[in-house]
Write a protein that holds these residues in place. Structure first.
Motif, PDB file in Angstrom:
ATOM      1  N   UNK A 254       0.863  -1.184   0.000  1.00  0.00           N
ATOM      2  CA  UNK A 254       0.000   0.000   0.000  1.00  0.00           C
ATOM      3  C   UNK A 254       0.896   1.229   0.000  1.00  0.00           C
ATOM      4  N   UNK A 255       0.648   2.155  -0.927  1.00  0.00           N
ATOM      5  CA  UNK A 255       1.415   3.397  -0.997  1.00  0.00           C
ATOM      6  C   UNK A 255       0.438   4.561  -0.906  1.00  0.00           C
ATOM      7  N   UNK A 256       0.704   5.491   0.019  1.00  0.00           N
ATOM      8  CA  UNK A 256      -0.138   6.677   0.179  1.00  0.00           C
ATOM      9  C   UNK A 256       0.709   7.919  -0.061  1.00  0.00           C
TER      10      UNK A 256
ATOM     11  N   UNK B 276      11.136  10.509  -6.422  1.00  0.00           N
ATOM     12  CA  UNK B 276      10.518   9.306  -5.882  1.00  0.00           C
ATOM     13  C   UNK B 276      10.107   9.650  -4.466  1.00  0.00           C
ATOM     14  N   UNK B 277       8.812   9.932  -4.309  1.00  0.00           N
ATOM     15  CA  UNK B 277       8.347  10.442  -3.031  1.00  0.00           C
ATOM     16  C   UNK B 277       7.007   9.807  -2.666  1.00  0.00           C
ATOM     17  N   UNK B 278       6.877   9.485  -1.365  1.00  0.00           N
ATOM     18  CA  UNK B 278       5.618   8.945  -0.851  1.00  0.00           C
ATOM     19  C   UNK B 278       5.509   9.287   0.627  1.00  0.00           C
ATOM     20  N   UNK B 279       4.291   9.473   1.069  1.00  0.00           N
ATOM     21  CA  UNK B 279       4.054   9.713   2.489  1.00  0.00           C
ATOM     22  C   UNK B 279       4.264   8.419   3.282  1.00  0.00           C
ATOM     23  N   UNK B 280       3.716   7.303   2.765  1.00  0.00           N
ATOM     24  CA  UNK B 280       3.910   6.034   3.459  1.00  0.00           C
ATOM     25  C   UNK B 280       3.874   4.873   2.474  1.00  0.00           C
TER      26      UNK B 280
ATOM     27  N   UNK C  56      15.372  12.924  -6.562  1.00  0.00           N
ATOM     28  CA  UNK C  56      15.009  13.209  -5.174  1.00  0.00           C
ATOM     29  C   UNK C  56      14.262  12.002  -4.623  1.00  0.00           C
ATOM     30  N   UNK C  57      14.680  11.537  -3.454  1.00  0.00           N
ATOM     31  CA  UNK C  57      14.027  10.421  -2.769  1.00  0.00           C
ATOM     32  C   UNK C  57      13.532  10.939  -1.430  1.00  0.00           C
ATOM     33  N   UNK C  58      12.249  10.719  -1.161  1.00  0.00           N
ATOM     34  CA  UNK C  58      11.684  11.145   0.111  1.00  0.00           C
ATOM     35  C   UNK C  58      10.514  10.229   0.470  1.00  0.00           C
ATOM     36  N   UNK C  59      10.723   9.384   1.475  1.00  0.00           N
ATOM     37  CA  UNK C  59       9.669   8.507   1.973  1.00  0.00           C
ATOM     38  C   UNK C  59       9.551   8.775   3.467  1.00  0.00           C
ATOM     39  N   UNK C  60       8.395   9.302   3.874  1.00  0.00           N
ATOM     40  CA  UNK C  60       8.195   9.631   5.285  1.00  0.00           C
ATOM     41  C   UNK C  60       8.190   8.384   6.159  1.00  0.00           C
ATOM     42  N   UNK C  61       7.524   7.312   5.686  1.00  0.00           N
ATOM     43  CA  UNK C  61       7.409   6.112   6.520  1.00  0.00           C
ATOM     44  C   UNK C  61       7.344   4.875   5.640  1.00  0.00           C
ATOM     45  N   UNK C  62       8.127   3.870   6.012  1.00  0.00           N
ATOM     46  CA  UNK C  62       8.123   2.570   5.348  1.00  0.00           C
ATOM     47  C   UNK C  62       7.903   1.523   6.429  1.00  0.00           C
ATOM     48  N   UNK C  63       6.920   0.645   6.210  1.00  0.00           N
ATOM     49  CA  UNK C  63       6.646  -0.409   7.189  1.00  0.00           C
ATOM     50  C   UNK C  63       6.626  -1.766   6.508  1.00  0.00           C
TER      51      UNK C  63
END
Length: 183
Positions: free
Chosen positions: A12-14, A27-31, A69-76
């Motif tokens: 799941x990507x948000x 490459x950016x995602x909130x979670x 640019x890479x930015x991922x706030x949270x990866x689980x």
């Protein structure tokens, strides 16, 4: 030959940045939540190590070498598993290490040079179907040198479960023993 096999049940990507992806520069995602991932890795140790091969990049080197640019706030990772094997001679049974019920939370994945970040990792899982392992790490991602802080623990476990790895690699066997805790 060394092999990696990865099976992912669901991702799941948000908050994904589709325009940046289409332009090929962000490459950016909130979670990102990865459910029921299983990795099966076999490393052949039967061939001599190639001294001319390059060392794998550390996380700070990998992120700083990327033009995008890479930015991922949270990866689980939720309910993951890992089977890691090393084979020491052709046709021999490999040494095996297993982690089950692995849950990992990573925050702060970014290669932003203006506001350099620190990745924070928390993880836990069942080691060799016996003990619970916990790990906490902080990795400064903009650091020129690879550095990190970490701590971890392992609960009570029967150490004879390590024979599945030790016998193949070291030709030794643990006859009995209980680890009460480690940190």
């Amino acid at each position: 030959q060394t092999r990696f096999s990865i099976d992912v049940s669901k991702i799941n990507i948000a908050g994904f940045n589709y325009p940046g992806l289409l332009r090929g520069n962000i490459y950016s995602a909130r979670s990102i939540n990865i459910h029921d991932i299983f990795a099966d890795i076999l490393v052949n140790m039967d061939k001599p190590y190639d001294i001319n091969s390059t060392n794998p990049q550390m996380p700070n080197e990998l992120l700083s070498s990327m033009k995008e640019i890479v930015n991922v706030d949270s990866l689980k990772i939720i309910n993951g598993g890992l089977k890691y094997c090393e084979r020491f001679s052709i046709g021999a049974a490999p040494g095996i290490v297993i982690f089950k019920k692995v849950n990992v939370s990573v925050s702060g994945i970014s290669n932003n040079t203006v506001h350099p970040g620190t990745a924070v990792i928390h993880g836990d899982g069942v080691f060799m179907n016996s003990g619970t392992m916990k790990l906490n790490m902080t990795i400064p991602l903009a650091s020129k040198d690879f550095s990190l802080r970490y701590s971890g623990s392992l609960s009570t476990m029967d150490v004879t479960v390590l024979n599945s790895f030790i016998e193949a690699g070291e030709h030794q066997r643990i006859k009995s023993g209980i680890l009460h805790s480690a940190s």
